[in-house]
Design a protein around this motif. Structure first.
Motif, mmCIF file in Angstrom:
data_model
loop_
_atom_site.group_PDB
_atom_site.id
_atom_site.type_symbol
_atom_site.label_atom_id
_atom_site.label_comp_id
_atom_site.label_asym_id
_atom_site.label_seq_id
_atom_site.Cartn_x
_atom_site.Cartn_y
_atom_site.Cartn_z
ATOM 1 N N ALA A 23 0.404 -8.129 -2.026
ATOM 2 C CA ALA A 23 0.393 -8.331 -0.570
ATOM 3 C C ALA A 23 -0.640 -7.442 0.101
ATOM 4 O O ALA A 23 -1.420 -7.901 0.950
ATOM 5 C CB ALA A 23 1.787 -8.042 0.000
ATOM 6 N N ALA A 24 -0.669 -6.146 -0.280
ATOM 7 C CA ALA A 24 -1.638 -5.230 0.313
ATOM 8 C C ALA A 24 -3.064 -5.640 -0.028
ATOM 9 O O ALA A 24 -3.955 -5.617 0.827
ATOM 10 C CB ALA A 24 -1.368 -3.803 -0.174
ATOM 11 N N GLY A 25 -3.293 -6.046 -1.281
ATOM 12 C CA GLY A 25 -4.624 -6.467 -1.693
ATOM 13 C C GLY A 25 -5.086 -7.714 -0.979
ATOM 14 O O GLY A 25 -6.254 -7.820 -0.570
ATOM 15 N N ALA A 166 -9.830 4.280 4.255
ATOM 16 C CA ALA A 166 -8.584 3.769 4.815
ATOM 17 C C ALA A 166 -8.007 2.634 3.988
ATOM 18 O O ALA A 166 -6.792 2.542 3.798
ATOM 19 C CB ALA A 166 -8.811 3.305 6.255
ATOM 20 N N SER A 167 -8.859 1.744 3.474
ATOM 21 C CA SER A 167 -8.360 0.612 2.706
ATOM 22 C C SER A 167 -7.748 1.068 1.387
ATOM 23 O O SER A 167 -6.730 0.539 0.941
ATOM 24 C CB SER A 167 -9.490 -0.397 2.453
ATOM 25 N N GLY A 168 -8.367 2.086 0.748
ATOM 26 C CA GLY A 168 -7.811 2.607 -0.494
ATOM 27 C C GLY A 168 -6.458 3.258 -0.285
ATOM 28 O O GLY A 168 -5.537 3.099 -1.091
ATOM 29 N N LEU A 173 -0.515 3.174 -0.559
ATOM 30 C CA LEU A 173 0.696 3.584 0.147
ATOM 31 C C LEU A 173 1.687 2.438 0.351
ATOM 32 O O LEU A 173 2.897 2.674 0.368
ATOM 33 C CB LEU A 173 0.336 4.203 1.497
ATOM 34 N N VAL A 174 1.196 1.220 0.512
ATOM 35 C CA VAL A 174 2.123 0.103 0.745
ATOM 36 C C VAL A 174 3.096 -0.067 -0.434
ATOM 37 O O VAL A 174 4.315 -0.044 -0.240
ATOM 38 C CB VAL A 174 1.351 -1.201 1.039
#
Length: 203
Positions: A23-25, A166-168, A173-174
């Motif tokens: 989902a995060a990806g 931020a994206s990493g 973290l998600v």
């Protein structure tokens, strides 16, 4: 904790990590954000990579959770005064909150306030999970849950927090927050279900 119960916790947490990693990806790929995880070359967004990251983060989460349980057990054995133990946990939460902002500011520079939202969001999620824990158990579960969700999660997320990407950080973290929340919320139910058959047999 029986072996069957442990397998249930392991596989459900692993599956949750994979789902949240995907989902995060996908969110990042739809938004066309560049992903830069520490120690990895740019290999793009693909399903296998998202699954591997989600699975890896879930295993990291489980290692962190069992380490937390061991440290808590040993800590309570050494510090027998509950008020002292609670004050120590509160102090570590405040220190972790301050360090999350100040250390990243010192390392990356820029505006000090730019590093506050991450600490605030993590605190909000931790408080929400702690409140949920109280609803499922009792008021005594609030502080340990808050400590685990905030302090332990920060320690587990250090590889991503060392980058100013931020994206990493979001990508790690998600699934990490999701897996941590799942484990600390579901374990009492698993242990309760384990005790019920024994109680029935004794009647």
């Amino acid at each position: 904790m029986t072996l069957r119960k442990w397998f249930h916790l392991f596989w459900t947490t692993l599956l949750l990590g994979i789902v949240l990693g995907l989902a995060a990806g996908l969110i990042l790929s739809v938004g066309q954000f560049e992903l830069a995880m520490p120690g990895l070359r740019a290999i793009g967004f693909n399903m296998l990579y998202m699954i591997l990251v989600g699975a890896t983060v879930s295993i990291l989460s489980q290692m962190g959770y069992f380490a937390f349980l061991i440290v808590r057990y040993v800590g309570l054995g050494i510090i027998r005064n509950k008020k002292t133990w609670d004050l120590l946990q509160w102090a570590l939460v405040v220190i972790a909150m301050f360090e999350l902002v100040s250390l990243r500011y010192i390392q990356f520079g820029g505006s000090w306030f730019a590093y506050v939202p991450l600490a605030a969001v993590m605190l909000a999620v931790s408080l929400l999970v702690a409140y949920w824990k109280v609803k499922l158990t009792n008021a005594n579960g609030f502080l340990p849950t808050l400590f685990y969700m905030y302090v332990v999660t920060i320690l587990e997320a250090i590889p991503a927090l060392r980058t100013n990407n931020a994206s990493g950080i979001f990508f790690m973290l998600v699934p990490l927050l999701g897996c941590n929340a799942w484990q600390i919320l579901i374990l009492p139910r698993i242990l309760q279900n384990q005790k019920e058959p024994a109680a029935a047999d004794s009647k």
